[in-house]
Design a protein around this motif. Structure first.
Motif, PDB file in Angstrom:
ATOM      1  N   THR A 253      54.015  39.997  19.524  1.00  7.47           N
ATOM      2  CA  THR A 253      53.263  40.516  20.667  1.00  7.47           C
ATOM      3  C   THR A 253      54.132  40.522  21.927  1.00  7.47           C
ATOM      4  O   THR A 253      54.115  41.485  22.704  1.00  7.47           O
ATOM      5  CB  THR A 253      51.978  39.705  20.888  1.00  7.47           C
ATOM      6  OG1 THR A 253      51.228  39.706  19.671  1.00  7.47           O
ATOM      7  CG2 THR A 253      51.122  40.308  21.986  1.00  7.47           C
ATOM      8  N   TYR A 256      56.436  43.364  21.708  1.00  8.86           N
ATOM      9  CA  TYR A 256      55.751  44.630  21.955  1.00  8.86           C
ATOM     10  C   TYR A 256      55.458  44.817  23.439  1.00  8.86           C
ATOM     11  O   TYR A 256      55.608  45.905  23.993  1.00  8.86           O
ATOM     12  CB  TYR A 256      54.458  44.700  21.132  1.00  8.86           C
ATOM     13  CG  TYR A 256      53.823  46.062  21.165  1.00  8.86           C
ATOM     14  CD1 TYR A 256      54.354  47.102  20.397  1.00  8.86           C
ATOM     15  CD2 TYR A 256      52.733  46.337  21.979  1.00  8.86           C
ATOM     16  CE1 TYR A 256      53.803  48.369  20.437  1.00  8.86           C
ATOM     17  CE2 TYR A 256      52.177  47.606  22.028  1.00  8.86           C
ATOM     18  CZ  TYR A 256      52.714  48.615  21.250  1.00  8.86           C
ATOM     19  OH  TYR A 256      52.176  49.878  21.294  1.00  8.86           O
ATOM     20  N   ARG A 260      56.621  48.287  24.983  1.00 11.04           N
ATOM     21  CA  ARG A 260      55.614  49.334  25.161  1.00 11.04           C
ATOM     22  C   ARG A 260      55.432  49.653  26.641  1.00 11.04           C
ATOM     23  O   ARG A 260      55.159  48.774  27.449  1.00 11.04           O
ATOM     24  CB  ARG A 260      54.286  48.852  24.564  1.00 11.04           C
ATOM     25  CG  ARG A 260      53.088  49.732  24.883  1.00 11.04           C
ATOM     26  CD  ARG A 260      53.154  51.048  24.157  1.00 11.04           C
ATOM     27  NE  ARG A 260      51.948  51.843  24.357  1.00 11.04           N
ATOM     28  CZ  ARG A 260      51.836  53.097  23.930  1.00 11.04           C
ATOM     29  NH1 ARG A 260      52.831  53.681  23.282  1.00 11.04           N
ATOM     30  NH2 ARG A 260      50.725  53.760  24.149  1.00 11.04           N
ATOM     31  N   HIS A 330      48.359  44.787  21.634  1.00 10.89           N
ATOM     32  CA  HIS A 330      48.965  45.923  20.930  1.00 10.89           C
ATOM     33  C   HIS A 330      48.190  47.228  21.156  1.00 10.89           C
ATOM     34  O   HIS A 330      48.706  48.303  20.865  1.00 10.89           O
ATOM     35  CB  HIS A 330      49.031  45.655  19.423  1.00 10.89           C
ATOM     36  CG  HIS A 330      50.238  44.874  18.993  1.00 10.89           C
ATOM     37  ND1 HIS A 330      50.334  43.518  19.154  1.00 10.89           N
ATOM     38  CD2 HIS A 330      51.387  45.260  18.387  1.00 10.89           C
ATOM     39  CE1 HIS A 330      51.491  43.095  18.661  1.00 10.89           C
ATOM     40  NE2 HIS A 330      52.165  44.133  18.209  1.00 10.89           N
ATOM     41  N   PHE A 339      50.645  48.650  11.446  1.00  6.52           N
ATOM     42  CA  PHE A 339      51.289  47.592  12.225  1.00  6.52           C
ATOM     43  C   PHE A 339      50.957  46.235  11.612  1.00  6.52           C
ATOM     44  O   PHE A 339      50.087  46.128  10.771  1.00  6.52           O
ATOM     45  CB  PHE A 339      50.873  47.682  13.696  1.00  6.52           C
ATOM     46  CG  PHE A 339      51.818  48.542  14.490  1.00  6.52           C
ATOM     47  CD1 PHE A 339      51.945  49.884  14.191  1.00  6.52           C
ATOM     48  CD2 PHE A 339      52.608  48.011  15.491  1.00  6.52           C
ATOM     49  CE1 PHE A 339      52.830  50.689  14.896  1.00  6.52           C
ATOM     50  CE2 PHE A 339      53.494  48.806  16.198  1.00  6.52           C
ATOM     51  CZ  PHE A 339      53.609  50.144  15.901  1.00  6.52           C
TER      52      PHE A 339
END
Ligand SMILES: Cc1cc2nc3c(=O)[nH]c(=O)nc-3n(C[C@H](O)[C@H](O)[C@H](O)COP(=O)(O)OP(=O)(O)OC[C@H]3O[C@@H](n4cnc5c(N)ncnc54)[C@H](O)[C@@H]3O)c2cc1C
Lengths: 370, 398
Positions: A253, A256, A260, A330, A339
């Protein structure tokens, strides 16, 4: 005080981690989850060769006399990899129960075969009432000549569908007694149930199943004592796997959130995401350090009844929390099967029930304190 | 102050209830407990949804709330709330979340007469299904950054790009699309809304499975897809404002709370009839408290939904924006809480998916997974909280 791991332990962790990341990617995990066996016999053979299954074997039976904390290291790495295998059912649940209550001959024979990767086992304790207590065990065992006859139904037996032998907790005249039963014995019907964990949770029906008087683990009537003693260790080992799952959820996480981008910036720049993730790290750090502490207490031969319960209740809640926030951070991809964070979100719910849910453990702590 | 429904409203609610009770007798097992999973995961579920939609169309109930000039009855918003409440408490399908819930209001606001006739009529009759083409791989919360283009070419637009998370994209007949008509412009400028058919050449739909393995949403690829210019809805390059208006339609969130009430009813039945350790679960004080807490949340949430509908009815669509975001956050997170508590209360049985062993047909463990989609989709909880802070409290925006 020294809170570090030895270099051997670091090497153990590294080798387990490297093996799993090489041999069992999350893609592979999903494939295994969807298979009827729910495990890979090929990988099982390999980990037997690597000696993982020896981790609980005492020196007197040819093991290396690893401390309990080494088992925790393996379980953490299994948890990070979300590795589906009978390691927990066979090595942890059954192995530790045999160590606690089995005869020398049984230990030699059964543990030897487990270590060689030739024997899979499952622990059949819970029944339709889904009670974690002694009173929940009502499958009957009646003596008839040199045999016992077992009748009743076991539920939530992990890996019964692939096991060669079952340890069955049954009610005998003298009380709870543990039986060693061939999974293929006449009168046994095993059905896998669909679960959120996509694991091998089974219903096992016993219809006049014959077991020799010689195939008891421990004495008639002392089965509950053995189960309870083994339970503390089983809980701590399972918590190792769950804490590993927390770590993987946290790491993927965080990665990400850095990568992201929305609104032109990494989502990790949004303060709400930072606060979620700080809480996740806090939840992880408090859990992992307590895990090591309780594992160490086991190595010191201390009684960990209430500590094991405290650990399981803590980890039940924190694994759910960390994986749930993980999915949320996410966004859409977190909800998909493609995922990987969903693997952990599903396992957190599934493992909540293993070796006692939070309410069961709150009560055990309270009973120990008051 | 008066919370009472009028006699007319009560009678109407009874009529809706009777209809949905009857209709649900034909639900196939694949439809399960409805929702997006019931409607889109299986062909049987979708077929059932279409059947109910047609029946609703015959009754004129899909278009009741539309203005008279658009073929509706101009029914007050509170009646729409009663309708939604009745339908959702029966877990019935028939209303297309995208077609009726989002695109019809867009058409009502922005379509020309020809489009209203051509596109609204089949919606009113329940004869068409839609999916929503908004999100893209790089544009989720930040929808205005989207990159799919629709470039004018004579009497046509040519579409290129990719959408993602398109719920029902594998079943719907049509899509309403948000695309960039002016690639020179950034963000909210230069976007437009289109209607298109999903069977056009150049459209490819690829499934993405949900974490539990179900097929709900998709990726949709556009390669030189040609659509007639008459399918542009509203003014070219003004699509962002229109989309924001669409986002603000009926957002009382009443569905969360009436569905939650049904869940709680079933859960109460379960604890009253299930014994563990020699006692009914209903006797366990911890379980009693969990259930009581859910009841409180459902009560206050349901009441908030009515307040929102009342506010919206009085002041228009965007009047209750903050409260509507509150209902979305509260309702979706409550669904998660219900699923978590219920699966905790069930003990070991809480992990079982739909099967003969699973309490409540495994619906709570299914919901435990699906609820995460709801706290993410249609404006995540984080985005909703931003809106609440800005519009509800007047806190500064960054
Ligand atoms: C079940 C489901 C169905 C869906 N159906 C459709 C559909 O039919 N059609 C369609 O077009 N789309 C659909 N979506 C997509 C949905 O609208 C997006 O998932 C949503 O907008 C979030 O975008 P994202 O997934 O890209 O996440 P991101 O925007 O990348 O967000 C990731 C995380 O960052 C947080 N975040 C982002 N921006 C901010 C900010 N400014 N402040 C604080 N936190 C922030 C988010 O809250 C989230 O936690 C669906 C999604 C789901 C899960």
């Amino acid at each position: 005080m020294d809170l570090s791991f030895s270099s051997e332990q670091e090497i153990l962790r590294k080798s387990v981690a490297e093996f799993l990341s090489k041999e069992c990617s999350y893609e592979k995990v999903k494939e295994i989850e969807e298979s009827a066996e729910g495990y890979s016999p090929k990988l099982w053979k390999k980990i037997a060769q690597l000696g993982w299954l020896e981790i609980i074997l005492p020196e007197e039976f040819g093991g290396f006399g690893d401390p309990f904390i080494n088992l925790i290291i393996i379980m953490e790495e299994i948890g990070k990899a979300a590795f589906p295998s009978p390691f927990f059912s066979t090595v942890v649940q059954s192995g530790l129960t045999i160590l606690e209550g089995g005869s020398t001959a049984q230990k030699k024979d059964l543990l030897g075969k487990i270590v060689d990767g030739k024997l899979l086992m499952a622990l059949a304790q819970y029944e339709q009432e889904a009670s974690y207590l002694e009173t929940g065990i009502n499958l009957s065992a009646k003596l008839s000549g040199d045999d016992y006859i077992l009748n009743g139904t076991k539920m939530f037996v992990i890996d019964a569908n692939i096991a060669d032998k079952l340890i069955v907790a049954a009610r005998e005249d003298k009380g709870i007694t543990l039986f060693l039963v061939d999974a293929g014995a006449k009168g046994i019907k095993c059905t896998k149930m669909p679960t959120i964990g996509m694991d091998n949770n089974c219903e096992v029906i016993f219809d006049n199943v014959k077991v020799s008087k010689a195939d008891l683990i421990g004495e008639p009537g002392n089965g509950w004592k053995i189960l309870q003693k083994a339970e503390a260790k089983i809980i701590v080992a399972k918590c190792g796997e769950m804490v590993g799952g927390c770590k993987a959820s946290l790491d993927m996480t965080a990665a990400y959130a850095k990568e992201r981008k929305q609104y032109g910036v990494p989502i990790g720049l949004f303060q709400v995401i930072q606060h979620y993730m700080s809480n996740m790290l806090l939840a992880y750090d408090t859990s992992v350090n307590y895990l090591y502490k309780v594992a160490w207490m086991i190595d010191e031969n201390e009684d960990v009844t209430k500590e094991a319960s405290a650990l399981k209740a803590q980890v039940n809640e924190k694994y759910k929390f960390i994986s749930e926030r993980g999915v949320q951070i996410h966004g859409g991809v977190g909800t998909s099967r493609e995922f990987d964070i969903g693997l952990f979100y599903r396992r957190a719910k599934a493992y909540e029930y293993v070796a006692g849910d939070s309410d069961y453990h709150y009560e055990k702590i309270a009973a120990a304190l008051m | 102050m008066d919370f009472k429904l009028t006699e007319k409203q009560k009678a109407l609610k009874r009529e809706f209830d009777q209809f949905f009770e009857e209709v649900m007798k034909d639900a196939p097992p694949e439809y399960g407990r409805g929702g997006l999973e019931g409607v889109y995961a299986t062909p049987e579920g979708f077929e059932f949804h279409l059947q109910v939609s047609k029946k609703l169309g015959e009754k004129g109930w899909l278009s009741r709330a539309w203005p008279k000039e658009c073929g509706g009855e101009g029914a007050p918003l509170i009646e729409q709330l009663l309708f939604n409440e009745s339908r959702e408490s029966h877990r019935a399908p028939g209303v297309d979340l995208f077609g009726h819930g989002m695109f019809a209001p867009t058409l009502i606001i922005a379509a020309n007469d020809e489009q209203k006739e051509r596109l609204l009529t089949p919606l009113a009759k329940g004869k068409v299904s839609y999916c929503q083409g908004w999100s893209e791989p790089d544009s989720g919360s930040d929808l205005a950054s989207l990159q799919t283009t629709a470039i004018k070419d004579g009497d046509n637009y040519i579409i290129n790009g990719q959408k993602i998370w398109t719920t029902g994209g594998h079943r719907a007949e049509c899509m309403f699309l948000l695309a960039r008509t002016n690639p020179e412009e950034k963000r909210g400028k230069g976007l437009s809304v289109f209607h298109l058919r999903m069977d056009l050449p150049g459209i490819t739909v690829r499934p993405i499975l949900y974490m539990d393995g179900k097929h709900l949403y998709n990726e949709v690829f556009f390669k030189d897809v040609k659509i007639p210019a008459k399918d542009l809805i509203g003014t070219e390059n003004e699509g962002w404002k229109l989309t924001r208006d669409t986002m603000n339609f009926e957002r009382s969130g009443v569905g969360f709370f009436v569905e939650g009430r049904e869940d709680l009813k079933e859960l109460v039945d379960y604890v009253k009839t299930t014994k563990r350790n020699g006692k009914y679960l209903a006797e366990d004080p911890i379980i009693r408290q969990k259930i009581a807490k859910l009841f409180i949340d459902l009560e206050v949430g349901y009441t908030l939904a009515y307040k929102i509908a009342w506010l919206q009815g009085k002041g228009g669509l965007s009047f209750a924006a903050s409260a509507a975001s509150e209902a979305k956050v509260f309702g979706s997170e409550l669904a998660e809480r219900i699923a978590n508590y219920a699966t905790e209360i069930m003990g070991l049985y809480g992990q079982l998916s739909d099967s003969k062993w699973a309490p409540m047909n495994g619906s709570m463990v299914e919901s435990y997974q699906f609820c995460m989609g709801i706290t993410v989709a249609a404006g995540s909880s984080e985005i909703q909280r931003n809106i609440i802070a800005w519009t509800g409290l007047g806190l500064p925006r960054f």
